[in-house]
Design an enzyme around this catalytic site. Structure first.
Site, short mmCIF file in Angstrom:
data_model
loop_
_atom_site.label_atom_id
_atom_site.label_comp_id
_atom_site.label_asym_id
_atom_site.label_seq_id
_atom_site.Cartn_x
_atom_site.Cartn_y
_atom_site.Cartn_z
N ASP A 17 -103.48 -60.28 42.30
CA ASP A 17 -103.40 -60.57 43.75
C ASP A 17 -104.56 -59.85 44.42
O ASP A 17 -104.79 -58.66 44.17
CB ASP A 17 -102.06 -60.09 44.32
CG ASP A 17 -101.82 -60.62 45.72
OD1 ASP A 17 -101.00 -61.57 45.85
OD2 ASP A 17 -102.47 -60.13 46.67
N LEU A 18 -105.31 -60.60 45.26
CA LEU A 18 -106.48 -59.98 45.90
C LEU A 18 -106.06 -58.99 46.99
O LEU A 18 -105.03 -59.17 47.64
CB LEU A 18 -107.40 -61.05 46.50
CG LEU A 18 -107.94 -62.10 45.52
CD1 LEU A 18 -108.98 -62.98 46.21
CD2 LEU A 18 -108.55 -61.44 44.27
N ASP B 183 -104.16 -66.26 47.37
CA ASP B 183 -105.09 -65.34 46.69
C ASP B 183 -104.44 -64.73 45.45
O ASP B 183 -104.76 -63.63 45.04
CB ASP B 183 -105.58 -64.25 47.65
CG ASP B 183 -104.44 -63.38 48.18
OD1 ASP B 183 -103.26 -63.75 47.93
OD2 ASP B 183 -104.71 -62.35 48.82
N1 LIG Z 1 -109.87 -69.28 52.80
C1 LIG Z 1 -108.69 -69.47 52.25
N2 LIG Z 1 -107.69 -68.65 52.54
C2 LIG Z 1 -106.50 -68.82 51.95
C3 LIG Z 1 -106.28 -69.84 51.05
N3 LIG Z 1 -104.98 -69.76 50.62
C4 LIG Z 1 -104.44 -68.70 51.24
N4 LIG Z 1 -105.34 -68.11 52.05
C5 LIG Z 1 -105.19 -66.95 52.89
O1 LIG Z 1 -105.08 -65.82 52.03
C6 LIG Z 1 -104.46 -64.81 52.76
C7 LIG Z 1 -103.43 -64.14 51.88
O2 LIG Z 1 -102.76 -63.17 52.60
P1 LIG Z 1 -102.59 -61.72 52.04
O3 LIG Z 1 -102.13 -61.76 50.64
O4 LIG Z 1 -101.74 -61.01 53.05
O5 LIG Z 1 -104.05 -61.22 52.12
P2 LIG Z 1 -104.56 -59.78 51.74
O6 LIG Z 1 -105.46 -59.38 52.83
O7 LIG Z 1 -105.19 -59.90 50.42
O8 LIG Z 1 -103.30 -58.87 51.71
P3 LIG Z 1 -102.75 -58.01 50.52
O9 LIG Z 1 -102.31 -58.85 49.47
O10 LIG Z 1 -101.66 -57.23 51.16
O11 LIG Z 1 -103.88 -57.12 50.10
C8 LIG Z 1 -103.84 -65.49 53.99
O12 LIG Z 1 -104.61 -65.16 55.14
C9 LIG Z 1 -103.96 -66.97 53.71
O13 LIG Z 1 -104.11 -67.73 54.89
C10 LIG Z 1 -107.35 -70.71 50.74
O14 LIG Z 1 -107.26 -71.64 49.95
N5 LIG Z 1 -108.54 -70.48 51.37
#
Ligand SMILES: Nc1nc2c(ncn2[C@@H]2O[C@H](COP(=O)(O)OP(=O)(O)OP(=O)(O)O)[C@@H](O)[C@H]2O)c(=O)[nH]1
Length: 483
Positions: free
Chosen positions: A337-338, A380
């Site tokens: 997970d990013l 992500d």
């Molecule tokens: N650009 C883009 N964003 C995406 C896509 N799928 C999901 N996201 C975004 O990825 C983000 C995932 O949220 P989080 O897991 O909270 O992001 P994070 O900042 O890595 O948070 P942590 O996991 O807590 O570190 C959200 O803002 C989604 O809108 C995609 O296909 N493209």
């Protein structure tokens, strides 16, 4: 000599002589006056008709007695014309015999001047010479019947020929329109028929002439075009040797990438049990296969990064675990997970976030091995499935992935951006025997990494008594630290 003439006493010597001659001949001879009254008739009339010469002479009208209804008027008219213009005439007519039968005769009528008649008006008598032609007529009739029958048969044959030609033209037009290649081979394995699509599929020019060509010659001409000519010819041999009435669909490839299927069936002959050859049907399924590959790809790949999606992940996980259970090997699952991805999206927009995901996938794909599978689970979240592995290999891989992801550099609107990854590692069978349990173990470990500061990997707690979270280090042997 018996005389049957009404004017026997007044006959002149010439007429007597004529009678003598006439009685001696086989045919019928008769003499009429110009009023068509019979004066004399030869005895042969009895042989031909059954009526005696006397009965003929005594008859009120010989034409009514002897001549068939259908010919009577004509005969009378012709005889009268001979009497009036003196020109001889020949025609055929039917006599009615005493026994009711009909007999054909050929008649010759001519005018005979009567010398010494005394009235001085150049009187003429009519002489009839007739010959029975019944046998000839019957032969003629039979011949006519045969000719008529032959003509009818010929007309019928021509009719069927035209119909069958039309039928063949229609069939040929139809077969040339369809996309399926069709070829008929006779029992000696020579080409009997083929359509346009068959030429196209097998790479022959449209004007190629294959009729009569042996299968072996055909094979030698197409062999260079096939991806696996020997394999394809072995298939044909198998179908023919096994005398398969209808062969199953067989798929083969051309060297130029086209995918074609063939099917074949024995063509039954009119006599039961004897096939008169075999029909082969070829279908170019390249487009269909491409579309279905695309559909499969759409169903199991992530459209943004083109790596396998969650659906394929679950399929592969189930398959890999089942395989590992059979072989008694371990399977590793890395849940990724990013970290800090949302801020990239928020600061630079969704497109910038997409770019990060695409570059990150490229980088990770370059790190995982051929037998390791990389999936985008959603958003992500990613996963790497590692068949036949050990815990130490997994921690090494996790370490490399963390380093690689953290090392990616981006720049949007002139500002730098980066992300890191939190990884959870679960191992089959230690952390779970089922797919769901393994995924839960990897998730749990990944959340430990998040909780422990991110940009690190954690071995599932279910592997040992406690899960182990490690900061990223460049060493192959990560320092383990209790969670
Ligand atoms: N650009 C883009 N964003 C995406 C896509 N799928 C999901 N996201 C975004 O990825 C983000 C995932 O949220 P989080 O897991 O909270 O992001 P994070 O900042 O890595 O948070 P942590 O996991 O807590 O570190 C959200 O803002 C989604 O809108 C995609 O296909 N493209």
């Amino acid at each position: 000599m018996i005389l049957w003439s009404r004017r026997a006493t007044s006959e002149d010597s010439e007429l007597r002589l004529l009678r003598q001659v006439a009685e001696g001949v086989n045919g019928i001879e008769a003499v009429f006056d110009r009023g068509l009254r019979l004066l004399w008739i030869s005895p042969s009339i009895a042989r031909v008709t059954g009526f005696t010469p006397q009965e003929c002479v005594e008859a009120d009208d010989l034409f009514t007695l002897l001549v068939h209804d259908s010919d009577r008027a004509h005969a009378r008219r012709m005889a009268a014309q001979v009497g009036s213009d003196g020109l001889a005439r020949d025609f055929e007519l039917r006599f009615c015999r005493r026994d009711g039968e009909v007999v054909w005769v050929a008649s010759h009528w001519r005018a005979v001047p009567v010398a010494g008649d005394g009235d001085g008006d150049g009187a003429v008598a009519l002489q009839l010479s007739a010959e029975e032609i019944q046998t000839r007529k019957e032969t003629e009739y039979k011949l006519l019947e045969t000719v008529t029958e032959l003509r009818r048969a010929q007309a019928l044959r021509e009719h069927y020929l035209v119909r069958s030609n039309d039928e063949r033209q229609r069939l040929s037009a139809l077969l040339n329109l369809i996309r399926l290649g069709i070829m008929f081979m006779d029992r000696d394995r020579r080409v009997l028929y083929y359509n346009r699509a068959m030429l196209q599929i097998w790479g022959y020019p449209p004007d190629a002439h294959l009729i009569g060509m042996r299968e072996s010659v055909l094979q030698s001409t197409v062999a260079p075009l096939l991806e696996d000519a020997q394999g394809y010819f072995a298939h044909i041999k198998e179908v023919l040797d096994a005398h398969q009435m209808v062969s199953a669909e067989y798929e083969f490839r051309f060297a130029d990438g086209r995918i074609v299927t063939d099917r074949s069936a024995v063509v039954e002959g009119a006599s039961a049990g004897l096939g008169i050859g075999r029909v082969w049907i070829y279908e170019d399924v390249t487009a269909e296969r491409r579309i279905s590959a695309q559909l499969i790809s759409m169903a199991e790949r992530d459209p943004l990064t083109n790596i396998f999606n969650r659906r394929r992940f679950h399929e592969e996980l189930e398959r890999t675990l089942a395989d590992a259970a059979r072989r008694g090997v371990e399977v590793g699952l890395l849940g990724i997970d990013l970290d800090g991805f949302k801020p990239v999206n928020d600061a630079f927009g969704h497109q910038a976030g997409d770019e990060v995901l695409i570059k990150l996938v490229d980088r990770v794909a370059s790190i995982v091995r051929r037998n390791e599978m990389f999936f985008r689970i959603g958003g992500d979240e990613f996963a790497v499935l590692v068949p036949d592995t050990r815990a130490s290999e997994l921690s090494e891989l996790a370490n490399r992935l963390c380093e690689a992801i953290a090392g990616l550099r981006f720049e949007f609107d002139g500002q730098p951006a980066s992300v890191t990854a939190s990884i959870g590692i679960a191992l089959y069978p230690e952390n779970g025997l089922e797919a769901q349990a393994l995924v839960a173990a990897a998730d749990e470990a990944m959340y430990c990494s998040k909780a422990g500061g991110r940009n690190c990997w954690t071995l599932s707690a279910r592997l040992a008594a406690e899960s182990v979270r490690m900061p990223v280090s460049s060493s192959d042997e990560p320092d383990s630290k209790e969670d």
